[in-house]
Structure formats: structure tokens, C-alpha cells
Design a protein around this motif. Structure first.
Motif, PDB file in Angstrom:
ATOM      1  N   LYS A 112       0.891  -1.000   0.194  1.00 32.91           N
ATOM      2  CA  LYS A 112      -0.194  -0.041   0.032  1.00 32.91           C
ATOM      3  C   LYS A 112       1.090   1.124  -0.083  1.00 32.91           C
ATOM      4  O   LYS A 112       0.500   2.327  -0.587  1.00 32.91           O
ATOM      5  CB  LYS A 112      -1.031   0.149   1.287  1.00 32.91           C
ATOM      6  CG  LYS A 112      -1.990  -0.926   1.100  1.00 32.91           C
ATOM      7  CD  LYS A 112      -3.228  -0.499   0.336  1.00 32.91           C
ATOM      8  CE  LYS A 112      -4.551  -1.251   0.287  1.00 32.91           C
ATOM      9  NZ  LYS A 112      -5.753  -0.805  -0.569  1.00 32.91           N
ATOM     10  N   ALA A 113       2.000   1.358   0.712  1.00 37.05           N
ATOM     11  CA  ALA A 113       2.857   2.426   0.972  1.00 37.05           C
ATOM     12  C   ALA A 113       3.513   2.720  -0.467  1.00 37.05           C
ATOM     13  O   ALA A 113       3.664   3.679  -0.994  1.00 37.05           O
ATOM     14  CB  ALA A 113       3.815   2.262   1.850  1.00 37.05           C
ATOM     15  N   TRP A 114       3.954   1.406  -1.228  1.00 36.75           N
ATOM     16  CA  TRP A 114       4.443   1.520  -2.717  1.00 36.75           C
ATOM     17  C   TRP A 114       3.408   2.115  -3.525  1.00 36.75           C
ATOM     18  O   TRP A 114       3.850   3.044  -4.296  1.00 36.75           O
ATOM     19  CB  TRP A 114       5.000   0.153  -3.094  1.00 36.75           C
ATOM     20  CG  TRP A 114       5.105   0.446  -4.509  1.00 36.75           C
ATOM     21  CD1 TRP A 114       4.487  -0.409  -5.491  1.00 36.75           C
ATOM     22  CD2 TRP A 114       6.155   1.236  -5.188  1.00 36.75           C
ATOM     23  NE1 TRP A 114       5.151   0.016  -6.696  1.00 36.75           N
ATOM     24  CE2 TRP A 114       6.177   0.869  -6.712  1.00 36.75           C
ATOM     25  CE3 TRP A 114       7.147   1.888  -4.729  1.00 36.75           C
ATOM     26  CZ2 TRP A 114       6.867   1.390  -7.377  1.00 36.75           C
ATOM     27  CZ3 TRP A 114       8.298   2.422  -5.657  1.00 36.75           C
ATOM     28  CH2 TRP A 114       7.829   2.076  -7.028  1.00 36.75           C
ATOM     29  N   ALA A 115       2.135   1.794  -3.454  1.00 39.77           N
ATOM     30  CA  ALA A 115       1.119   2.361  -4.333  1.00 39.77           C
ATOM     31  C   ALA A 115       0.944   3.712  -4.437  1.00 39.77           C
ATOM     32  O   ALA A 115       0.715   4.393  -4.963  1.00 39.77           O
ATOM     33  CB  ALA A 115      -0.211   1.520  -4.166  1.00 39.77           C
ATOM     34  N   GLN A 116       0.997   4.158  -2.874  1.00 41.90           N
ATOM     35  CA  GLN A 116       0.896   5.597  -2.702  1.00 41.90           C
ATOM     36  C   GLN A 116       2.078   6.353  -3.354  1.00 41.90           C
ATOM     37  O   GLN A 116       1.816   7.642  -3.891  1.00 41.90           O
ATOM     38  CB  GLN A 116       0.823   5.675  -0.991  1.00 41.90           C
ATOM     39  CG  GLN A 116      -0.398   5.756  -0.239  1.00 41.90           C
ATOM     40  CD  GLN A 116      -0.421   6.286   0.778  1.00 41.90           C
ATOM     41  OE1 GLN A 116      -1.566   6.521   1.356  1.00 41.90           O
ATOM     42  NE2 GLN A 116       0.371   7.251   1.378  1.00 41.90           N
ATOM     43  N   TYR A 117       3.153   5.804  -3.537  1.00 44.48           N
ATOM     44  CA  TYR A 117       4.274   6.639  -4.047  1.00 44.48           C
ATOM     45  C   TYR A 117       3.897   6.695  -5.643  1.00 44.48           C
ATOM     46  O   TYR A 117       4.400   7.565  -6.239  1.00 44.48           O
ATOM     47  CB  TYR A 117       5.637   5.899  -4.107  1.00 44.48           C
ATOM     48  CG  TYR A 117       6.643   6.082  -4.995  1.00 44.48           C
ATOM     49  CD1 TYR A 117       7.163   7.244  -4.916  1.00 44.48           C
ATOM     50  CD2 TYR A 117       6.987   5.309  -5.899  1.00 44.48           C
ATOM     51  CE1 TYR A 117       8.187   7.723  -5.868  1.00 44.48           C
ATOM     52  CE2 TYR A 117       7.834   5.650  -6.977  1.00 44.48           C
ATOM     53  CZ  TYR A 117       8.644   6.814  -7.083  1.00 44.48           C
ATOM     54  OH  TYR A 117       9.579   7.146  -7.755  1.00 44.48           O
ATOM     55  N   VAL A 118       3.492   5.601  -6.027  1.00 42.07           N
ATOM     56  CA  VAL A 118       3.099   5.557  -7.495  1.00 42.07           C
ATOM     57  C   VAL A 118       2.074   6.616  -7.751  1.00 42.07           C
ATOM     58  O   VAL A 118       2.266   7.291  -8.822  1.00 42.07           O
ATOM     59  CB  VAL A 118       2.531   4.257  -7.901  1.00 42.07           C
ATOM     60  CG1 VAL A 118       1.898   4.251  -9.325  1.00 42.07           C
ATOM     61  CG2 VAL A 118       3.598   3.141  -8.017  1.00 42.07           C
ATOM     62  N   TYR A 119       0.820   6.646  -7.000  1.00 45.76           N
ATOM     63  CA  TYR A 119      -0.054   7.623  -7.126  1.00 45.76           C
ATOM     64  C   TYR A 119       0.375   9.109  -7.273  1.00 45.76           C
ATOM     65  O   TYR A 119       0.178  10.060  -7.881  1.00 45.76           O
ATOM     66  CB  TYR A 119      -1.117   7.682  -6.189  1.00 45.76           C
ATOM     67  CG  TYR A 119      -1.794   6.305  -6.219  1.00 45.76           C
ATOM     68  CD1 TYR A 119      -2.396   5.723  -7.391  1.00 45.76           C
ATOM     69  CD2 TYR A 119      -2.394   5.786  -4.910  1.00 45.76           C
ATOM     70  CE1 TYR A 119      -3.104   4.447  -7.303  1.00 45.76           C
ATOM     71  CE2 TYR A 119      -3.123   4.505  -4.906  1.00 45.76           C
ATOM     72  CZ  TYR A 119      -3.310   3.956  -6.281  1.00 45.76           C
ATOM     73  OH  TYR A 119      -4.230   2.910  -6.174  1.00 45.76           O
ATOM     74  N   GLY A 120       1.348   9.286  -6.100  1.00 46.58           N
ATOM     75  CA  GLY A 120       1.998  10.464  -5.849  1.00 46.58           C
ATOM     76  C   GLY A 120       2.845  10.923  -6.864  1.00 46.58           C
ATOM     77  O   GLY A 120       2.793  12.208  -7.242  1.00 46.58           O
ATOM     78  N   ILE A 121       3.669  10.136  -7.482  1.00 47.17           N
ATOM     79  CA  ILE A 121       4.827  10.552  -8.429  1.00 47.17           C
ATOM     80  C   ILE A 121       4.032  10.687  -9.611  1.00 47.17           C
ATOM     81  O   ILE A 121       4.414  11.784 -10.384  1.00 47.17           O
ATOM     82  CB  ILE A 121       5.973   9.585  -8.690  1.00 47.17           C
ATOM     83  CG1 ILE A 121       7.107  10.188  -9.052  1.00 47.17           C
ATOM     84  CG2 ILE A 121       5.656   8.627  -9.450  1.00 47.17           C
ATOM     85  CD1 ILE A 121       7.916  10.821  -7.570  1.00 47.17           C
ATOM     86  N   ASN A 122       3.050  10.030 -10.053  1.00 42.80           N
ATOM     87  CA  ASN A 122       2.189  10.272 -11.056  1.00 42.80           C
ATOM     88  C   ASN A 122       1.418  11.794 -11.077  1.00 42.80           C
ATOM     89  O   ASN A 122       1.476  12.342 -12.183  1.00 42.80           O
ATOM     90  CB  ASN A 122       1.467   9.334 -11.611  1.00 42.80           C
ATOM     91  CG  ASN A 122       2.101   7.977 -12.069  1.00 42.80           C
ATOM     92  OD1 ASN A 122       3.342   8.115 -12.357  1.00 42.80           O
ATOM     93  ND2 ASN A 122       1.332   6.856 -12.035  1.00 42.80           N
ATOM     94  N   TYR A 123       1.131  11.914  -9.805  1.00 41.33           N
ATOM     95  CA  TYR A 123       0.539  13.124  -9.831  1.00 41.33           C
ATOM     96  C   TYR A 123       1.169  14.368 -10.123  1.00 41.33           C
ATOM     97  O   TYR A 123       0.906  15.186 -10.518  1.00 41.33           O
ATOM     98  CB  TYR A 123      -0.291  13.298  -8.528  1.00 41.33           C
ATOM     99  CG  TYR A 123      -1.141  14.224  -8.206  1.00 41.33           C
ATOM    100  CD1 TYR A 123      -2.654  13.974  -8.159  1.00 41.33           C
ATOM    101  CD2 TYR A 123      -1.044  15.588  -7.799  1.00 41.33           C
ATOM    102  CE1 TYR A 123      -3.733  15.001  -7.847  1.00 41.33           C
ATOM    103  CE2 TYR A 123      -2.036  16.509  -7.645  1.00 41.33           C
ATOM    104  CZ  TYR A 123      -3.313  16.055  -7.735  1.00 41.33           C
ATOM    105  OH  TYR A 123      -4.272  17.380  -7.291  1.00 41.33           O
ATOM    106  N   ILE A 124       2.251  14.430  -9.252  1.00 41.70           N
ATOM    107  CA  ILE A 124       3.226  15.720  -9.693  1.00 41.70           C
ATOM    108  C   ILE A 124       3.642  15.627 -10.999  1.00 41.70           C
ATOM    109  O   ILE A 124       3.831  16.747 -11.364  1.00 41.70           O
ATOM    110  CB  ILE A 124       4.644  15.417  -8.712  1.00 41.70           C
ATOM    111  CG1 ILE A 124       4.058  15.363  -7.203  1.00 41.70           C
ATOM    112  CG2 ILE A 124       5.681  16.226  -8.758  1.00 41.70           C
ATOM    113  CD1 ILE A 124       5.196  14.901  -6.547  1.00 41.70           C
ATOM    114  N   ILE A 125       4.083  14.660 -11.761  1.00 43.61           N
ATOM    115  CA  ILE A 125       4.475  14.726 -13.145  1.00 43.61           C
ATOM    116  C   ILE A 125       3.274  15.276 -14.147  1.00 43.61           C
ATOM    117  O   ILE A 125       3.326  16.063 -14.854  1.00 43.61           O
ATOM    118  CB  ILE A 125       4.957  13.330 -13.837  1.00 43.61           C
ATOM    119  CG1 ILE A 125       6.356  13.174 -12.914  1.00 43.61           C
ATOM    120  CG2 ILE A 125       5.227  13.150 -15.154  1.00 43.61           C
ATOM    121  CD1 ILE A 125       6.710  11.701 -13.153  1.00 43.61           C
ATOM    122  N   ASP A 126       1.941  14.679 -13.728  1.00 40.00           N
ATOM    123  CA  ASP A 126       0.811  15.066 -14.427  1.00 40.00           C
ATOM    124  C   ASP A 126       0.729  16.649 -14.315  1.00 40.00           C
ATOM    125  O   ASP A 126       0.419  17.257 -15.221  1.00 40.00           O
ATOM    126  CB  ASP A 126      -0.514  14.300 -13.991  1.00 40.00           C
ATOM    127  CG  ASP A 126      -0.215  13.068 -14.739  1.00 40.00           C
ATOM    128  OD1 ASP A 126       0.493  12.423 -15.449  1.00 40.00           O
ATOM    129  OD2 ASP A 126      -1.095  11.876 -14.112  1.00 40.00           O
TER     130      ASP A 126
END
Length: 430
Positions: A156-170
Motif C-alpha cells: 500500500k505504501a508503494w502504491a501511494q508512491y506511484v499515485y503521488g509521483i504520477n500526480y506531480i508529473i501530471d
């Protein structure tokens, strides 16, 4: 020698009890959450730490870092992204789509990496458990996951990183209008010649640091942090560490308070940003402060929490919390050691959430009500069921218990520990 057969059932029961208690103790330890005595580790980039604490912890856990850096699948991902970064430092690509797409995580990437983490955890359970139990759980940053076992929490913590990094780049790379574009969007038109030039120069600079990138997620993290820096979006790091700076006098006074003398633990004032660049504090925010000062001077609570960051107008020069603190001190002579700033919240939902964080982390009693004080229009909104639904939509939980309106301006509540959980979709105030 005679054997007392009656003692065997007793000994057997005792053994089972001891075994059961040990298992229960181990399970409780694994499912533990926030620990007030936990000390955060740091990477040197507080914006990254607050948004992606898992990564900071991995880099501070040599045994885990070694496993991640030597895994063939993850090394392949690292090599691919470093190669692309170096290529873009010198090629003729200038558009965001060509420069940045390879640093997002798609479904295939995410699934592949999750599978690797599952395998690594299964083969090295004690190593990962030590990291999770020593850092991720007690930090509070993953408080909503504490009911999960350690492998599930890690994923779950890894999935949060994925959401967060994609959000910033988007948001800061592709210029997408995401949750709150009026205040959170990129400062520049991302397809403009100027900004495209900035991105190319960013790749050129990062190219010089690729030899330092040993972990598969570092190229994407570097890109995301570079994009936030290009837009001057360092809000999460501003004023930190607050308990050693602006909040020090109040923080030091907390341990001296006789709490039974007060009806409430704190008075929380939400920010209301001005519409004009020339106005430090808005008319509504003055009303908020006037009402709250009246309650404080009547002895309702020993502390006022002023909550609000750099929100309105877009990229405006004034921090709501700082201006409210100045206003309360100058107009009402309220002492600095009675005012706690939260200079990061950007929405009414996070006014509650961030006040809770300060209450919990600063050692203010969580079993004592606080009172949220605002103007009538906002108070009516906060009292409604629609506000509960908004919190569930934006945060995934309610950042209060027993929320009760007691007047046109006052709403009482108890804090919730879920408020400690970091939000991957709010990179300016995670």
C-alpha cells in the motif's frame, strides 16, 4: 518417584497460553501504529520526505536498500530510466509528452514492481519487518494501513508512491488540471517555449547526477522534485521544523498546562485567503480571528491553532497562518506562546486534519474536545453532511469525531489518528 498426573493438563494449558500470548504479542507489535517517541529520518529534501517517506526509509535501511539495489528486475528499470534521462539531456525532444512519459508509472510497471516487492518480502521477511515496525508504522505517515499485515502495508505504501509521483508529473509536467487547479496548478504554461527550455535544462543538470542513482525509483523521484522546484512549490518544507521555530514558545508551554482548567484543548481557526495581492489578511479571516480571540480571552482553551498556507490568490505572497498570528498578537495582545501555526493547509478539510496532526504530535490531549471557529457561512457548510462526504471523497476518512455545532460560529470535535496519514494526492501539503 511418583508422578502427579494431575499436573500435566495444567502444564499443557500453561504452555498453550504462553504460546498464544507470544503470538498475540507479535501480532500486536506488527499491527502497531503511531508512536509519539518516533524520530523521523531525513533525506536532505523535506518535500520528498513528506510526500514519499517510504523511499526515505528504504535509503536509511541498508539491508533493504541492498536488496532493492541488487534485484535484477528493479535494476533493469533503473537502467532504462537512467538511459532515457541521459538521452533527453542531449536530444532534440522538447515537448512534455516526449520528455516525461517514460518517468511515470503505468499499470504494467506498477504490477511488476509490486510483484518484486512481494517476492523480496517473502524471502527476507525479518529484514522488511524490522524496517516497517521501526519506521513506517510508528511514523504515523501510513496510519490508515496499520490494520494490515506488514506485507500489505508495504504494498500500500508503494502504491501511494506511484499515485503521488504520477500526480506531480501530471500536474507540473503535463499541466493537467487536477483536484484544485485554482491554487495548485503549474506556475507556467507547460508547453510554452520558456518552460520547455527549463525542462531540458533540468534534464541536463540531472544527467550529471545519474551515477549517484542506485535505486530504481530515483530517476522518477528526481524528475518530480525538479518539476516542483521549477514551480517554486516547496510549501511542505516551509517553516519546518516548526516546533523549533515559529511554534517553539507554544510547544515548550504545552507541558506546563493544567488541562482540567479549560473546557477545550485548542481553538482552531481556518484560513480564508485574500482575493487581492495587496491584502495580507482577508475580511473573513479577520472575522474568524475576532471571534476566536473572544473565546480565547474568555478562557475557553490555552492555545489557538491558526491553519492556512499560501493559497489565495494563486501564488500570492501571504501565508494565512502567519498573517492570522500577527493579527491576533497585534490587535488582541494574545501572547506568542498561546498561538500554534499550521502554515500548510490548503482546504477546510485539511484545516481539521493538520490541526489534528499538531494536537497529536505536540502532546496535546486527544481525549479533550477542541473547537473549530469560523464565520457563519463556512460554519454552516462544515456542520453539514455534505462536508462529511467531501472529507470521505478527498481524504478517505473523517478528520474528526463527534463533530457538533454549538453556535453559529463554533463546532466542537475530537481529533482522529487517521489524520496523521500522508496524502499522495496533495503534494503541496501531503
Amino acid at each position: 518417584m511418583k508422578t502427579n498426573l494431575k499436573i500435566y493438563p495444567i502444564l499443557l494449558a500453561a504452555c498453550f497460553t504462553l504460546l498464544f500470548n507470544n503470538r498475540v504479542f507479535a501480532q500486536i507489535k506488527q499491527l502497531a501504529g503511531y508512536d509519539k517517541n518516533y524520530h523521523f529520518v531525513h533525506s536532505g529534501n523535506l518535500v520528498a520526505d513528506k510526500n514519499f517517506y517510504l523511499l526515505t526509509v528504504i535509503e536509511h535501511t541498508p539491508a533493504v536498500s541492498k536488496l532493492v539495489s541488487t534485484n535484477n528486475t528493479l535494476q533493469t528499470i533503473l537502467t532504462k530510466r537512467v538511459t532515457e534521462l541521459k538521452q533527453h539531456a542531449n536530444d532534440t525532444c522538447f515537448m512534455p509528452a516526449s520528455l516525461l512519459t517514460g518517468f511515470r508509472y503505468n499499470t504494467q510497471d506498477s504490477t511488476q514492481i509490486s510483484d518484486v516487492f512481494k517476492e523480496l518480502y517473502s524471502a527476507n521477511k525479518s529484514v522488511f519487518d524490522a524496517m516497517i515496525n521501526t519506521h513506517l508504522r510508528p511514523s504515523g505517515y501510513y496510519q490508515r494501513f496499520v490494520g494490515l499485515n506488514n506485507q500489505e502495508l508495504l504494498l500500500k505504501a508503494w502504491a501511494q508512491y506511484v499515485y503521488g509521483i504520477n500526480y506531480i508529473i501530471d500536474q507540473f509536467g503535463f499541466g493537467k488540471k487536477l483536484r484544485f487547479p485554482r491554487i495548485d496548478t503549474a506556475s507556467y504554461v507547460v508547453t510554452s517555449r520558456y518552460y520547455r527550455g527549463v525542462m531540458k535544462d533540468m534534464f541536463s543538470m540531472l544527467d550529471e547526477h545519474t551515477t549517484e542513482m542506485k535505486l530504481f525509483y530515483q530517476p522518477s523521484l528526481a524528475i518530480a522534485m525538479g518539476l516542483m522546484d521549477a514551480n517554486d512549490r516547496d510549501e511542505p518544507a516551509r517553516f519546518e521544523p516548526m516546533e523549533q521555530k515559529d511554534n517553539k514558545k507554544a510547544f515548550d508551554r504545552i507541558k506546563l498546562i493544567q488541562w482540567d482548567k479549560y473546557k477545550y484543548a485548542t481553538i482552531v481557526i481556518p484560513g480564508n485567503g485574500p482575493e487581492l495581492f495587496t491584502t495580507p489578511i482577508s475580511p473573513d479571516n479577520k472575522i474568524h480571528c475576532d471571534i476566536a480571540a473572544d473565546r480565547y480571552l474568555k478562557g475557553w482553551a490555552p492555545f489557538i491553532i491558526v491553519s492556512g498556507g499560501y493559497c489565495y490568490p494563486f501564488r500570492g505572497p501571504y501565508c494565512e497562518a502567519i498573517q492570522m498570528k500577527k493579527y491576533l498578537m497585534e490587535k488582541f495582545s494574545i501572547p506568542e506562546n498561546a498561538i500554534i501555526i499550521d502554515p500548510h493547509a490548503r482546504h477546510t478539510t485539511t484545516n481539521f486534519r493538520n490541526a489534528n496532526r499538531l494536537i497529536i504530535r505536540y502532546g496535546i490531549p486527544v481525549d479533550k474536545q477542541s473547537v473549530f471557529i469560523t464565520a457563519k457561512m463556512q460554519a454552516s457548510s462544515v456542520k453539514s453532511d455534505l462536508f462529511d462526504k467531501r472529507n470521505m471523497h478527498d481524504l478517505g476518512y473523517l478528520p474528526y469525531r463527534e463533530k457538533t455545532g454549538i453556535s453559529n460560529h463554533d463546532i466542537t470535535f475530537y481529533p482522529t489518528y487517521e489524520s496523521l496519514h500522508m496524502d499522495p494526492l496533495d503534494p503541496l501539503d501531503p
